[in-house]
Design an enzyme around this catalytic site. Structure first.
Site, PDB file in Angstrom:
ATOM      1  N   CYS A 113      21.929  59.173  50.153  1.00 20.50           N
ATOM      2  CA  CYS A 113      21.842  58.327  48.950  1.00 20.50           C
ATOM      3  C   CYS A 113      21.867  56.837  49.286  1.00 20.50           C
ATOM      4  CB  CYS A 113      22.984  58.641  47.999  1.00 20.50           C
ATOM      5  SG  CYS A 113      23.051  60.373  47.579  1.00 20.50           S
ATOM      6  N   HIS A 253      25.160  53.799  42.603  1.00 23.07           N
ATOM      7  CA  HIS A 253      24.429  55.047  42.863  1.00 23.07           C
ATOM      8  C   HIS A 253      24.740  56.038  41.748  1.00 23.07           C
ATOM      9  CE1 HIS A 253      22.891  58.629  44.569  1.00 23.07           C
ATOM     10  NE2 HIS A 253      24.074  59.134  44.868  1.00 23.07           N
ATOM     11  N   ASN A 283      20.893  62.890  39.907  1.00 21.44           N
ATOM     12  CA  ASN A 283      21.111  62.250  41.206  1.00 21.44           C
ATOM     13  C   ASN A 283      19.846  62.432  42.050  1.00 21.44           C
ATOM     14  OD1 ASN A 283      21.850  61.476  43.772  1.00 21.44           O
ATOM     15  ND2 ASN A 283      23.784  62.614  43.798  1.00 21.44           N
TER      16      ASN A 283
HETATM   17  N1  ACO Z   1      28.500  74.976  35.336  1.00 14.76           N
HETATM   18  C1  ACO Z   1      29.645  75.525  34.947  1.00 14.76           C
HETATM   19  N2  ACO Z   1      30.744  75.563  35.744  1.00 14.76           N
HETATM   20  C2  ACO Z   1      30.644  75.004  36.952  1.00 14.76           C
HETATM   21  C3  ACO Z   1      29.456  74.397  37.413  1.00 14.76           C
HETATM   22  C4  ACO Z   1      28.356  74.398  36.541  1.00 14.76           C
HETATM   23  N3  ACO Z   1      27.184  73.840  36.870  1.00 14.76           N
HETATM   24  N4  ACO Z   1      29.671  73.922  38.660  1.00 14.76           N
HETATM   25  C5  ACO Z   1      30.933  74.213  38.988  1.00 14.76           C
HETATM   26  N5  ACO Z   1      31.532  74.865  37.952  1.00 14.76           N
HETATM   27  C6  ACO Z   1      32.897  75.363  37.865  1.00 14.76           C
HETATM   28  C7  ACO Z   1      33.478  75.664  39.222  1.00 14.76           C
HETATM   29  O1  ACO Z   1      33.108  76.958  39.642  1.00 14.76           O
HETATM   30  C8  ACO Z   1      34.961  75.538  38.928  1.00 14.76           C
HETATM   31  O2  ACO Z   1      35.380  76.753  38.331  1.00 14.76           O
HETATM   32  P1  ACO Z   1      36.825  77.390  38.678  1.00 14.76           P
HETATM   33  O3  ACO Z   1      37.809  76.364  38.240  1.00 14.76           O
HETATM   34  O4  ACO Z   1      36.821  78.636  37.893  1.00 14.76           O
HETATM   35  O5  ACO Z   1      36.801  77.603  40.166  1.00 14.76           O
HETATM   36  C9  ACO Z   1      35.037  74.445  37.872  1.00 14.76           C
HETATM   37  O6  ACO Z   1      33.720  74.347  37.328  1.00 14.76           O
HETATM   38  C10 ACO Z   1      35.455  73.100  38.395  1.00 14.76           C
HETATM   39  O7  ACO Z   1      34.707  72.814  39.565  1.00 14.76           O
HETATM   40  P2  ACO Z   1      34.900  71.453  40.337  1.00 14.76           P
HETATM   41  O8  ACO Z   1      34.037  71.460  41.565  1.00 14.76           O
HETATM   42  O9  ACO Z   1      36.341  71.158  40.493  1.00 14.76           O
HETATM   43  O10 ACO Z   1      34.273  70.433  39.279  1.00 14.76           O
HETATM   44  P3  ACO Z   1      34.328  68.873  39.301  1.00 14.76           P
HETATM   45  O11 ACO Z   1      34.907  68.365  38.064  1.00 14.76           O
HETATM   46  O12 ACO Z   1      34.836  68.335  40.615  1.00 14.76           O
HETATM   47  O13 ACO Z   1      32.781  68.484  39.245  1.00 14.76           O
HETATM   48  C11 ACO Z   1      30.996  67.760  40.692  1.00 14.76           C
HETATM   49  C12 ACO Z   1      31.918  68.909  40.305  1.00 14.76           C
HETATM   50  C13 ACO Z   1      30.164  67.400  39.507  1.00 14.76           C
HETATM   51  C14 ACO Z   1      30.108  68.220  41.839  1.00 14.76           C
HETATM   52  C15 ACO Z   1      31.836  66.549  41.137  1.00 14.76           C
HETATM   53  O14 ACO Z   1      32.843  66.956  42.029  1.00 14.76           O
HETATM   54  C16 ACO Z   1      31.041  65.449  41.806  1.00 14.76           C
HETATM   55  O15 ACO Z   1      30.217  64.806  41.180  1.00 14.76           O
HETATM   56  N6  ACO Z   1      31.313  65.173  43.084  1.00 14.76           N
HETATM   57  C17 ACO Z   1      30.709  64.044  43.828  1.00 14.76           C
HETATM   58  C18 ACO Z   1      29.330  64.332  44.247  1.00 14.76           C
HETATM   59  C19 ACO Z   1      28.841  63.199  45.134  1.00 14.76           C
HETATM   60  O16 ACO Z   1      29.252  62.055  45.015  1.00 14.76           O
HETATM   61  N7  ACO Z   1      27.988  63.500  46.084  1.00 14.76           N
HETATM   62  C20 ACO Z   1      27.586  62.512  47.046  1.00 14.76           C
HETATM   63  C21 ACO Z   1      26.390  61.828  46.662  1.00 14.76           C
HETATM   64  S1  ACO Z   1      24.987  62.872  46.661  1.00 14.76           S
HETATM   65  C22 ACO Z   1      24.064  62.616  48.123  1.00 14.76           C
HETATM   66  O17 ACO Z   1      24.397  61.937  49.020  1.00 14.76           O
HETATM   67  C23 ACO Z   1      22.807  63.413  48.316  1.00 14.76           C
END
Ligand code: ACO
Length: 326
Positions: A113, A253, A283
């Site tokens: 990114c 970003h 993203n």
């Molecule tokens: N739909 C429904 N439920 C989901 C989904 C979905 N699409 N995805 C995950 N869940 C569930 C999980 O299974 C979990 O369920 P559980 O509690 O029963 O185990 C629950 O939702 C919570 O999951 P988390 O991973 O804790 O959710 P979180 O609030 O952290 O959100 C996310 C996840 C959106 C990925 C977030 O952590 C995030 O944005 N992280 C940063 C990403 C980032 O910055 N990446 C780097 C840049 S990208 C690049 O460089 C290419």
């Protein structure tokens, strides 16, 4: 030393739009979960005949037009991407051929990114030292080709897109005021594609194990992203002796609206000075910041003389900030 700035911008977005509702037909997810956890409502997806280079070329033509230049004016092409057309040759080489540029230096840059801002910083060095005059920096991804549509935690986040900017000499006080880029490979396994490289070449087994798709530890990355974006923003602003309240616009970003909100709250930047298109675009990794920039320039949200901070975070992990006076 010559000051470097952005002379033109352009975007290349695939026509097809995938809504959250569309994704509920593929994986166990909901519009409500995706919207509240990420801010994303829809994203673009490339048609089968589109590639990373076709999006880059669309974007590059528009950026060159805005800059009043032709491909033959270019001295260097940098293509920031983690989803190149193919491992060999570079996507930048294909861009050089298709744009009809001279046989100049053209290369890909891999910083996920953060690739676009890494590319702009590389370009700035050549321009400042007068080794090049006009440099095209593109950021483009077709991450839909690398997403596991059985993994709901990643496939809902990413979109396809490309954007480009022409970096060139400008009259001070315009131009890049300060920039800083970082990489910390200790978190390399937090966001990666395990197979397809020299460490784990493609085989029937890697395909069967779905190892050619993006794997992500989203929760851990979230915290690192907030911390890194805040820190680098403060450092870049301090270098230029500018306070957050003097900014006209902040372009972070577009990874997650909650990351943006947390960073802006810590920096004390009010929401009206923050640009976000994550709801419509998702993203797009290295295309994220240049897509925002192009939208802001074309809509008049960025005006001559504005002070704009761009801050990025991505796989590697990589992060950085670039402060620019338009
Ligand atoms: N739909 C429904 N439920 C989901 C989904 C979905 N699409 N995805 C995950 N869940 C569930 C999980 O299974 C979990 O369920 P559980 O509690 O029963 O185990 C629950 O939702 C919570 O999951 P988390 O991973 O804790 O959710 P979180 O609030 O952290 O959100 C996310 C996840 C959106 C990925 C977030 O952590 C995030 O944005 N992280 C940063 C990403 C980032 O910055 N990446 C780097 C840049 S990208 C690049 O460089 C290419």
């Amino acid at each position: 030393m010559t000051a470097a700035g952005i002379l033109g911008t352009g975007s290349g977005l695939p026509e097809k739009v995938i809504t959250n509702l569309d994704l509920t037909q593929i994986v166990d997810t909901s519009d409500e979960w995706i919207t509240t956890r990420t801010g994303i409502k829809e994203r673009h997806r490339a048609a089968p005949e589109e590639t990373t280079s076709t999006l880059c070329i669309q974007a590059a033509k528009k950026a060159l037009k805005m800059a009043g230049l032709t491909p033959r004016d270019l001295d260097i092409i940098i293509c920031a991407t983690i989803s190149p057309d193919m491992p060999l040759p570079s996507t930048a080489a294909i861009m050089q051929r298709e744009l009809g540029a001279e046989p100049i230096m053209a290369f890909d840059l891999s910083a996920a990114c953060s690739g676009f801002l890494f590319g702009v910083m590389v370009a700035e060095q050549f321009i400042r030292t007068r080794q090049a005059r006009y440099i095209l920096v593109a950021g483009a991804e077709l991450l839909s080709r690398f997403l596991d549509y059985t993994d709901r935690s990643t496939c809902v986040l990413f979109g396809d897109g490309g954007a480009a900017a022409v970096v060139g000499p400008v009259e001070e006080p315009s131009g890049i005021l300060a920039a800083e880029m970082h990489t910390d490979g200790h978190y390399a396994d937090h966001l990666y594609i395990p197979a397809g490289g020299s460490a784990r070449p493609a085989s029937c087994e890697t395909v069967r194990n779905r190892e050619h798709f993006v794997k992500m530890r989203g929760n851990e990355l979230f915290k690192i992203a907030v911390r890194s974006l805040e820190e680098v923003s403060r450092r870049v602003l301090a270098k230029a002796q500018i306070c957050p309240n003097q900014l006209d616009l902040f372009i972070p970003h577009q990874a997650n609206q909650r990351i943006t909100n947390a960073v802006c709250e810590r920096l004390g930047i009010p929401s009206e000075k923050v640009f976000s298109n994550i709801g419509r675009i998702g993203n797009t990794s290295s295309a994220s910041i240049p897509l925002c920039l192009d939208e802001c320039v074309r809509s008049g949200r960025i005006k001559k003389g504005d002070t704009v901070l761009m801050a990025t975070f991505g796989a590697g992990v990589t992060w950085g900030g670039t402060l620019i006076r338009w």
